[in-house]
Design a protein around this motif. Structure first.
Motif, PDB file in Angstrom:
ATOM      1  N   ARG A  57     -24.826  56.827  52.984  1.00 15.71           N
ATOM      2  CA  ARG A  57     -25.591  56.545  54.195  1.00 15.71           C
ATOM      3  C   ARG A  57     -25.048  55.313  54.906  1.00 15.71           C
ATOM      4  NH1 ARG A  57     -28.591  58.951  57.701  1.00 15.71           N
ATOM      5  NH2 ARG A  57     -29.754  59.973  56.031  1.00 15.71           N
ATOM      6  N   HIS A  58     -24.654  54.283  54.143  1.00 10.81           N
ATOM      7  CA  HIS A  58     -24.218  53.018  54.744  1.00 10.81           C
ATOM      8  C   HIS A  58     -22.855  52.603  54.165  1.00 10.81           C
ATOM      9  CE1 HIS A  58     -28.213  52.648  56.444  1.00 10.81           C
ATOM     10  NE2 HIS A  58     -28.755  52.717  55.240  1.00 10.81           N
ATOM     11  N   GLU A 290     -34.225  56.533  47.353  1.00 13.00           N
ATOM     12  CA  GLU A 290     -35.291  56.619  48.355  1.00 13.00           C
ATOM     13  C   GLU A 290     -35.077  55.558  49.440  1.00 13.00           C
ATOM     14  OE1 GLU A 290     -37.456  58.792  48.775  1.00 13.00           O
ATOM     15  OE2 GLU A 290     -37.620  59.846  46.868  1.00 13.00           O
ATOM     16  N   GLY A 291     -35.299  55.962  50.678  1.00 10.66           N
ATOM     17  CA  GLY A 291     -35.065  55.083  51.814  1.00 10.66           C
ATOM     18  C   GLY A 291     -33.734  55.315  52.469  1.00 10.66           C
ATOM     19  N   ALA A 292     -32.783  55.911  51.721  1.00 10.13           N
ATOM     20  CA  ALA A 292     -31.479  56.240  52.284  1.00 10.13           C
ATOM     21  C   ALA A 292     -31.315  57.736  52.470  1.00 10.13           C
ATOM     22  CB  ALA A 292     -30.360  55.705  51.383  1.00 10.13           C
ATOM     23  N   PHE A 293     -31.893  58.532  51.553  1.00  5.84           N
ATOM     24  CA  PHE A 293     -31.836  60.000  51.622  1.00  5.84           C
ATOM     25  C   PHE A 293     -33.241  60.554  51.366  1.00  5.84           C
ATOM     26  CE2 PHE A 293     -27.561  58.769  50.528  1.00  5.84           C
ATOM     27  CZ  PHE A 293     -26.764  59.613  51.266  1.00  5.84           C
ATOM     28  N   PRO A 294     -33.958  60.920  52.389  1.00 15.56           N
ATOM     29  CA  PRO A 294     -33.641  60.761  53.817  1.00 15.56           C
ATOM     30  C   PRO A 294     -33.838  59.319  54.274  1.00 15.56           C
ATOM     31  CG  PRO A 294     -35.817  61.663  53.580  1.00 15.56           C
ATOM     32  CD  PRO A 294     -35.257  61.574  52.189  1.00 15.56           C
ATOM     33  N   GLU A 329     -32.480  65.060  59.768  1.00 20.69           N
ATOM     34  CA  GLU A 329     -32.118  64.377  58.527  1.00 20.69           C
ATOM     35  C   GLU A 329     -31.917  65.378  57.399  1.00 20.69           C
ATOM     36  OE1 GLU A 329     -31.151  60.915  56.449  1.00 20.69           O
ATOM     37  OE2 GLU A 329     -31.536  61.231  58.592  1.00 20.69           O
ATOM     38  N   ARG A 330     -32.793  66.355  57.310  1.00 21.01           N
ATOM     39  CA  ARG A 330     -32.654  67.383  56.281  1.00 21.01           C
ATOM     40  C   ARG A 330     -31.368  68.195  56.490  1.00 21.01           C
ATOM     41  NH1 ARG A 330     -36.656  68.939  53.000  1.00 21.01           N
ATOM     42  NH2 ARG A 330     -35.934  71.108  53.080  1.00 21.01           N
ATOM     43  N   PHE A 331     -31.033  68.441  57.764  1.00 19.62           N
ATOM     44  CA  PHE A 331     -29.813  69.195  58.057  1.00 19.62           C
ATOM     45  C   PHE A 331     -28.567  68.397  57.647  1.00 19.62           C
ATOM     46  CE2 PHE A 331     -26.348  70.318  60.998  1.00 19.62           C
ATOM     47  CZ  PHE A 331     -26.187  71.652  60.651  1.00 19.62           C
ATOM     48  N   LEU A 332     -28.577  67.075  57.896  1.00 21.23           N
ATOM     49  CA  LEU A 332     -27.455  66.239  57.501  1.00 21.23           C
ATOM     50  C   LEU A 332     -27.257  66.276  55.990  1.00 21.23           C
ATOM     51  CD1 LEU A 332     -27.806  63.013  59.714  1.00 21.23           C
ATOM     52  CD2 LEU A 332     -25.943  64.663  59.753  1.00 21.23           C
ATOM     53  N   CYS A 358     -34.316  50.455  42.290  1.00 19.33           N
ATOM     54  CA  CYS A 358     -34.126  51.621  43.152  1.00 19.33           C
ATOM     55  C   CYS A 358     -34.655  52.868  42.442  1.00 19.33           C
ATOM     56  CB  CYS A 358     -32.650  51.824  43.490  1.00 19.33           C
ATOM     57  SG  CYS A 358     -31.912  50.489  44.455  1.00 19.33           S
ATOM     58  N   VAL A 359     -35.056  53.837  43.252  1.00 24.13           N
ATOM     59  CA  VAL A 359     -35.577  55.104  42.742  1.00 24.13           C
ATOM     60  C   VAL A 359     -34.725  56.228  43.314  1.00 24.13           C
ATOM     61  CG1 VAL A 359     -37.573  56.642  42.645  1.00 24.13           C
ATOM     62  CG2 VAL A 359     -37.907  54.160  42.597  1.00 24.13           C
ATOM     63  N   PRO A 360     -34.285  57.189  42.481  1.00 26.11           N
ATOM     64  CA  PRO A 360     -33.472  58.296  43.008  1.00 26.11           C
ATOM     65  C   PRO A 360     -34.232  59.080  44.068  1.00 26.11           C
ATOM     66  CG  PRO A 360     -34.181  58.743  40.752  1.00 26.11           C
ATOM     67  CD  PRO A 360     -34.499  57.305  41.030  1.00 26.11           C
ATOM     68  N   ALA A 361     -33.514  59.533  45.082  1.00 26.95           N
ATOM     69  CA  ALA A 361     -34.136  60.223  46.212  1.00 26.95           C
ATOM     70  C   ALA A 361     -34.666  61.586  45.774  1.00 26.95           C
ATOM     71  CB  ALA A 361     -33.129  60.384  47.345  1.00 26.95           C
ATOM     72  N   SER A 362     -35.958  61.799  45.965  1.00 23.29           N
ATOM     73  CA  SER A 362     -36.575  63.069  45.556  1.00 23.29           C
ATOM     74  C   SER A 362     -36.093  64.230  46.415  1.00 23.29           C
ATOM     75  CB  SER A 362     -38.096  62.956  45.636  1.00 23.29           C
ATOM     76  OG  SER A 362     -38.508  62.629  46.957  1.00 23.29           O
ATOM     77  N   ALA A 363     -35.738  63.953  47.691  1.00 21.93           N
ATOM     78  CA  ALA A 363     -35.283  65.020  48.585  1.00 21.93           C
ATOM     79  C   ALA A 363     -33.932  65.581  48.164  1.00 21.93           C
ATOM     80  CB  ALA A 363     -35.205  64.499  50.019  1.00 21.93           C
ATOM     81  N   VAL A 364     -33.193  64.828  47.350  1.00 20.80           N
ATOM     82  CA  VAL A 364     -31.885  65.298  46.883  1.00 20.80           C
ATOM     83  C   VAL A 364     -31.924  65.539  45.382  1.00 20.80           C
ATOM     84  CG1 VAL A 364     -29.422  64.792  46.747  1.00 20.80           C
ATOM     85  CG2 VAL A 364     -30.732  64.033  48.735  1.00 20.80           C
TER      86      VAL A 364
END
Length: 758
Positions: A57-58, A290-294, A329-332, A358-364
């Motif tokens: 993301r960054h 979380e916070g980066a994806f999404p 964001e979901r499409f990216l 940090c916490v792993p991104a749940s969306a991914v």
């Protein structure tokens, strides 16, 4: 998995994926190191670097770490991110020139310009000029005009002529033309092209491209200024410099440059929202937390989603609402996850750059686990054999060590040098092996203030015992010589701050001499010598202290040193000797430190006076006593010279206990009576009880204790010398008991780079 990911309610897949990996890392450094080591494995499996991508993301947050780690593993890479140009030497130089005249040649502006690297033709050529400016505190146009150094004269002459040309410029356009012409006279454009060629030869193609085109971009900015503001009048050089500096600073700060990959076989470092990864074999998606994806969505602002919908229905174009942003964001994420053709690595760290959780991104990660329950999360543990680290042991050849440090058959060293080695071998190596010296700067530092105070007390104490002058008169008389002895240039004390510091130093020197006088008046000990040297070969010095080493090629070592002051008291049949050492910070004398070699000086000084027959004869002559006089060590004491306002009242009188000496004293009532006398003066950290006897203290020592300490000094010297000639120079600092780490005030922190932990 891609088909299941696109469906809203898909059933879990009953498979064990071999091409999809989830990697959990302890921290960001481990994460990037794991990625680098995995890339090398993929390369060994026949995958070209150009078919590997790292997406995040960054990328700007990871760029410095990626550059360090990937360069360490010799992995070619291309970071697809726009770069600012404010840190480029050309931009720094142009803005510094404009600040010369708006801030009257301030030292920091001149040094910034010189250290940018374009003024001189070769790296390091300006070091002498920088040292000259700092050592003599050259600042301001007049002071630069009086400098004698040839390069400074050349520098001043050029910019004085430029100043005259700028005075004739009456508008911004003419001002910019003069500025550009001066930069061309300095040959900056050609130097930028030569640096560009150098980078290209090194394979740094992106940097080469930036340096090659930056001068044209600067000319473009200046042309735009002339077109839009060229007729803006300027009354003075100061006004013109401030105006052009402000305008160019805005141009440079807003301009960002991008690059195309110059090397087709390089790992691509991309951002998911800037570059779309296509046609790659292996993808590493890093920083999946979380916070980066999404990405965290900003506040909706003034309008809510319902109001935005109504305005859209009435053909009013607005920025995306939260629902649209979420969909994009979901499409990216989707397009990034399923871009590689062979291998996908999803990576995250449990600690961020600042050490936060940090916490792993749940969306991914959460979604992948739901779709494929059999997928395993591997723990990323880098190969420690190839991890970047500071070596714990550093050695040079024993022959080199002996040639550097102890070249003679019976070498001469100083007690303070051996202490320094014991505190940190690497500091000793840099000081006495490579002979590095601190850069002289023409301004008052804490060490300078300590040196001046030390010199005032040394010289003042000697005068105090031989004349009728008051402490104030003594300090006023010797103060100019103390500045010269401490190598303080007059400019350092001419400023308001310097003048205030000097007056404050005088005040504390006066109160300190008053304290010394009270101590001498209270007891029977009298000063015998000040700045007494031993082992330096001078006619009036004591002989060196000899310590047997026992090695075949190094039978003994001669030690030298300088005693700040020693006092004596003759009480037949004995003569008692007291060593006084002036210190600017509290340093308790602990047995463990003496045996470890960290506090050798005071006991070694006493040994130098009393151990050898030739020393005792010289001592007997100084005291006018028989040659066979019995000498006993009365004590070794620290006299603390401390700048402490709380211990001095408004009249300049010091408070009780301010200058109470501390150290080791012989456990003998005769000695204590001679030191303290019948007065209640606080001479040493011992006091009487109501019955007249002395209170027991931990720093009382018997003669047997002193003998043991004396033998401990010999052992510490032998151990230290053996380690020195073995070639051990590791950065392994040791702090004395109840003292700060030696790195706190070390001059070589920037050279060593050791990370120290208590």
């Amino acid at each position: 998995m891609e088909n299941a990911y696109t469906k809203l309610h898909s059933e879990p897949l009953d498979l064990i994926p071999s091409h999809v990996h989830i990697v959990e890392n302890k921290n960001v450094f481990d994460e990037i190191t794991n990625v680098a080591q995995s890339i090398l494995q993929r390369r060994e499996n026949g995958v070209p670097y150009g078919q590997i991508a790292v997406s995040t993301r960054h990328p700007e947050a990871y760029s410095m770490l990626i550059e360090a780690v990937f360069s360490h593993y010799h992995i070619p890479y291309f970071i697809d991110a726009r770069q600012n140009i404010q840190s480029n030497p050309l931009i720094i130089s142009i803005l510094a020139i404009l600040r010369f005249y708006s801030r009257n040649f301030r030292q920091e502006d001149v040094l910034t310009f010189l250290k940018a690297g374009l003024y001189f033709d070769h790296p390091g050529e300006g070091d002498d000029v920088e040292n000259e400016i700092l050592a003599n505190k050259i600042q301001g146009m007049k002071r630069f005009g009086k400098a004698k150094h040839s390069e400074i004269v050349r520098f001043y002459t050029f910019f004085l002529n430029l100043f005259k040309q700028l005075k004739e410029a009456k508008n911004v356009g003419r001002f910019v033309d003069v500025l550009l012409n001066s930069i061309e006279q300095l040959d900056f454009p050609n130097k930028m092209h030569r640096i560009s060629d150098s980078f290209r030869n090194q394979g740094l193609l992106e940097r080469s491209d930036l340096y090659n085109r930056l001068w044209s971009q600067v000319e473009s900015f200046c042309d735009q200024l002339k077109v839009f503001m060229g007729d803006l009048p300027v009354q003075t050089v100061l006004e013109g410099c401030e105006t052009v500096h402000r305008l160019l600073s805005v141009c440079f700060s807003t301009y960002q440059t991008g690059f195309l990959p110059q090397n087709p076989d390089a790992v691509q470092i991309t951002s998911i929202d800037r570059s779309r990864v296509t046609d790659v074999n292996t993808l590493y998606l890093i920083g999946v937390v979380e916070g980066a994806f999404p990405a965290s969505l900003n506040d909706e602002g003034i309008l809510n989603d319902l109001e935005r919908s109504w305005l859209n229905d009435h053909a009013v174009e607005l920025a995306d609402d939260s629902l649209t942003k979420t969909s994009k964001e979901r499409f990216l994420i989707y397009t990034t996850l399923f871009a590689p053709s062979e291998q996908l690595y999803v990576s995250y760290a449990l600690k961020d750059f600042a050490g936060g959780d940090c916490v792993p991104a749940s969306a991914v990660v959460g979604q992948m686990k739901r779709l494929c329950p059999n997928i395993t999360v591997s723990k990323g543990v880098p190969d420690r054999e190839t991890e970047i680290r500071i070596p714990t042991e550093v050695f040079i050849e024993a022959v080199q060590a002996k040639a550097l440090f102890l070249p003679e058959k019976i070498p001469l060293s100083s007690v303070s040098k051996l202490e320094r080695y014991r505190l940190c071998p690497y500091n000793y190596f840099l000081s006495y092996g490579l002979c590095l010296q601190e850069r002289e700067e023409g301004q008052l530092e804490l060490s300078d203030i300590g040196n001046i105070m030390h010199k005032l007390i040394e010289e003042g104490s000697a005068v105090l015992t031989t004349g009728d002058k008051t402490s104030r008169e003594i300090v006023e008389d010797i103060f100019p010589n103390a500045l010269i002895s401490a190598q303080i240039i007059p400019e350092a004390v001419e400023s308001g701050r310097g003048h205030v510091l000097m007056e404050r130093l005088k005040k504390f020197a006066i109160s300190t001499l008053d304290g010394i006088k009270d101590q001498l008046d209270a007891g029977d000990f009298s000063p015998v010598g000040f700045e007494v040297a031993f082992g330096d070969g001078q006619p009036d010095s004591f002989p060196p202290l000899m310590v047997k080493i026992g090695a075949d090629d190094l039978p003994a070592i001669r030690l030298q040193g300088k005693i700040d002051r020693f006092d004596a008291c003759v009480d037949s049949p004995n003569a008692y000797i007291r060593i006084i050492d002036y210190k600017s910070s509290a340093k308790p004398l602990i047995f463990e430190d003496i045996y470890a070699g960290k506090r050798l000086q005071l006991i070694a000084y006493m040994k130098a006076l009393l151990q050898q027959e030739t020393s005792r004869k010289k001592l007997a002559e100084m005291l006018n006593v028989p040659a066979d006089q019995t000498f006993l060590p009365a004590g070794v004491l620290y006299f603390l010279i401390k700048d402490d306002l709380e211990k001095i009242d408004s009249s300049g009188t010091y408070k009780k206990n301010t200058y109470c000496m501390d150290g080791l004293v012989l456990n003998d009532d005769t000695v204590l009576n001679h030191m303290i006398g019948n007065e209640s003066a606080e001479v040493i950290s011992f006091s009487r009880k109501t019955d007249g006897n002395f209170k027991k203290k931990n720093n009382w020592i018997s003669f047997a204790d002193y003998t043991q300490l004396s033998e401990g000094v010999d052992h510490a010297v032998r151990t230290t010398v053996y380690e020195i000639i073995s070639g051990k120079i590791a950065p392994y600092p040791q702090h004395p008991y109840q003292s700060s780490m030696p790195c706190t005030y070390c001059a070589y922190n920037s050279v060593c780079g050791a990370v120290l932990k208590e």
